[in-house]
Enzyme design. Structure first.
Site, PDB file in Angstrom:
ATOM      1  N   ASP A  86      41.597  97.107   3.702  1.00 46.05           N
ATOM      2  CA  ASP A  86      41.815  98.543   3.516  1.00 46.05           C
ATOM      3  C   ASP A  86      40.869  99.069   2.424  1.00 46.05           C
ATOM      4  O   ASP A  86      40.705  98.429   1.374  1.00 46.05           O
ATOM      5  CB  ASP A  86      43.288  98.713   3.083  1.00 46.05           C
ATOM      6  CG  ASP A  86      43.827 100.113   3.265  1.00 46.05           C
ATOM      7  OD1 ASP A  86      43.252 100.872   4.045  1.00 46.05           O
ATOM      8  OD2 ASP A  86      44.859 100.428   2.618  1.00 46.05           O
ATOM      9  N   ASP A 108      34.972 102.507   3.022  1.00 50.03           N
ATOM     10  CA  ASP A 108      35.389 103.828   2.541  1.00 50.03           C
ATOM     11  C   ASP A 108      34.251 104.474   1.756  1.00 50.03           C
ATOM     12  O   ASP A 108      34.091 104.240   0.567  1.00 50.03           O
ATOM     13  CB  ASP A 108      36.652 103.689   1.679  1.00 50.03           C
ATOM     14  CG  ASP A 108      37.120 105.041   1.149  1.00 50.03           C
ATOM     15  OD1 ASP A 108      36.423 106.050   1.389  1.00 50.03           O
ATOM     16  OD2 ASP A 108      38.167 105.079   0.491  1.00 50.03           O
ATOM     17  N   GLU A 138      35.930 106.239   6.663  1.00 50.06           N
ATOM     18  CA  GLU A 138      36.661 107.434   6.215  1.00 50.06           C
ATOM     19  C   GLU A 138      35.696 108.588   5.987  1.00 50.06           C
ATOM     20  O   GLU A 138      34.647 108.423   5.378  1.00 50.06           O
ATOM     21  CB  GLU A 138      37.439 107.132   4.924  1.00 50.06           C
ATOM     22  CG  GLU A 138      38.215 108.334   4.391  1.00 50.06           C
ATOM     23  CD  GLU A 138      39.320 107.962   3.412  1.00 50.06           C
ATOM     24  OE1 GLU A 138      39.912 106.873   3.564  1.00 50.06           O
ATOM     25  OE2 GLU A 138      39.582 108.758   2.496  1.00 50.06           O
ATOM     26  N   HIS A 179      47.850 109.341  -0.656  1.00 52.18           N
ATOM     27  CA  HIS A 179      48.407 107.986  -0.804  1.00 52.18           C
ATOM     28  C   HIS A 179      49.478 107.952  -1.900  1.00 52.18           C
ATOM     29  O   HIS A 179      49.281 108.506  -2.977  1.00 52.18           O
ATOM     30  CB  HIS A 179      47.327 106.999  -1.245  1.00 52.18           C
ATOM     31  CG  HIS A 179      46.297 106.717  -0.210  1.00 52.18           C
ATOM     32  ND1 HIS A 179      45.056 107.287  -0.216  1.00 52.18           N
ATOM     33  CD2 HIS A 179      46.322 105.908   0.871  1.00 52.18           C
ATOM     34  CE1 HIS A 179      44.348 106.832   0.807  1.00 52.18           C
ATOM     35  NE2 HIS A 179      45.096 106.006   1.489  1.00 52.18           N
ATOM     36  N   HIS A 207      46.228 108.079   6.858  1.00 50.92           N
ATOM     37  CA  HIS A 207      46.401 107.438   5.552  1.00 50.92           C
ATOM     38  C   HIS A 207      47.476 108.197   4.798  1.00 50.92           C
ATOM     39  O   HIS A 207      47.677 109.387   5.004  1.00 50.92           O
ATOM     40  CB  HIS A 207      45.076 107.442   4.771  1.00 50.92           C
ATOM     41  CG  HIS A 207      44.175 106.325   5.189  1.00 50.92           C
ATOM     42  ND1 HIS A 207      43.948 105.220   4.406  1.00 50.92           N
ATOM     43  CD2 HIS A 207      43.495 106.126   6.331  1.00 50.92           C
ATOM     44  CE1 HIS A 207      43.141 104.395   5.051  1.00 50.92           C
ATOM     45  NE2 HIS A 207      42.851 104.918   6.227  1.00 50.92           N
ATOM     46  N   GLY A 208      48.180 107.476   3.925  1.00 48.55           N
ATOM     47  CA  GLY A 208      49.232 108.135   3.156  1.00 48.55           C
ATOM     48  C   GLY A 208      50.481 108.374   3.988  1.00 48.55           C
ATOM     49  O   GLY A 208      51.174 109.378   3.821  1.00 48.55           O
ATOM     50  N   GLY A 209      50.811 107.420   4.861  1.00 42.96           N
ATOM     51  CA  GLY A 209      51.952 107.583   5.772  1.00 42.96           C
ATOM     52  C   GLY A 209      53.291 107.726   5.064  1.00 42.96           C
ATOM     53  O   GLY A 209      54.209 108.357   5.585  1.00 42.96           O
TER      54      GLY A 209
END
Ligand code: 13P
Length: 281
Positions: A86, A108, A138, A179, A207-209
């Site tokens: 990640d 990223d 990203e 996040h 992202h940031g679920g």
């Protein structure tokens, strides 16, 4: 990396999800101890799963050790499992993950200009392809940390150009998520997502679920977000359980039994998210 049987790249998992109009949960590994229960959570529901890990946690555990453990457990279960690095900003960390046996990586370059992001992503794509691994990139910034800073949404036209020039398998985008946001919920722009979805044809990545309202997940999947990341909520569940379990433990209580109770709290969170993104009743 050669053949994956049950230990897979993200590609077949995301393809299958897309065909079934579902999403795939991607869950962050916070420690080696929790890896078996994370895979068990998915195996019981008979769904594929992506396990992902930050560069710092991967270095703490060891890239090769982590990949061996995930592969070993995946081979015992009858579900597809991908192991994904990640948010790597450095190509050398990507190479370390690929050398260690990861089946997927993320580059990223979201803090870079569009041109530089494309340049570094193209190099990472070459490295991933040479290793037979899948790759996510990203474009646009997803915030991080306790202060929620609003960032501009990913521009659809830039997304189109980025995907065309890099050939990545999946794209993380900015639509207002952040996040680590577990106290308040995120104001997502479905409008921004819809425009990006129309501009690019590859799976988009949430992202940031943790900060996303569960009732919104289905709509995000409908709009092309087939990989949905959850990290902080798993950590919160484990630590919350640990406060209770360890707080009332005797000094000679079995460490294993204490940890199992914390692991089960994390497993419950994972299974809940899997049910939602796989639309299991
Ligand atoms: P959360 O920790 O907010 O769930 O985000 C996870 C993530 O997107 C990992 O990259």
């Amino acid at each position: 990396m050669g053949d994956f049987a049950v230990y897979e790249t993200m590609i077949p998992l995301l393809d299958e999800a897309r065909r079934g109009k579902n999403g795939v949960g991607a869950f962050n590994i916070h420690a080696l101890e929790v890896v078996p229960v994370m895979i068990q959570a998915a195996a019981e529901l008979k769904t594929p799963v992506i396990l992902q890990v930050s560069v710092s946690t991967a270095k703490y555990i060891g890239f090769g050790l982590l990949a061996s453990v995930v592969r070993e457990i995946a081979e015992q279960k009858e579900i597809k499992v991908a192991l994904h690095l990640d948010h790597s900003r450095e190509l050398e960390d990507i190479q370390a993950a690929l050398d260690g046996g990861f089946s997927s990586v993320m580059i990223d370059g979201s803090q870079l200009s569009l041109e530089e992001n494309i340049r570094v992503t193209c190099r990472a794509v070459d490295m991933a392809r040479a290793a037979g691994a899948s790759i996510e990139a990203e474009l646009g910034i997803v915030g991080r940390g306790k202060v929620v800073t609003p960032y501009p949404y990913t521009d659809p036209e830039e997304a189109r150009i980025f995907v065309e020039k890099t050939g990545v398998d999946a794209l993380a985008i900015a639509i207002g998520t952040h996040h680590g946001q577990y106290k308040d919920k995120t104001a997502i722009s479905l409008d921004a997502l819809e425009r990006i979805h129309r501009a690019v044809d590859i799976p988009l990545v949430l992202h940031g679920g943790t900060g996303v309202r569960e009732e919104e997940l289905g709509r995000l999947i409908d709009l092309g977000m087939y990989k949905l990341n959850f990290g902080t909520e798993l950590n919160v569940a484990w630590v919350r359980a640990a406060q209770e379990v360890f707080g009332s433990a005797e000094l000679d209580d079995s460490l294993r039994d204490l940890m199992i109770r914390c692991n089960l709290a994390m497993k419950g969170v994972i299974q809940n998210k899997i049910r939602l993104v796989s639309r299991l009743s």
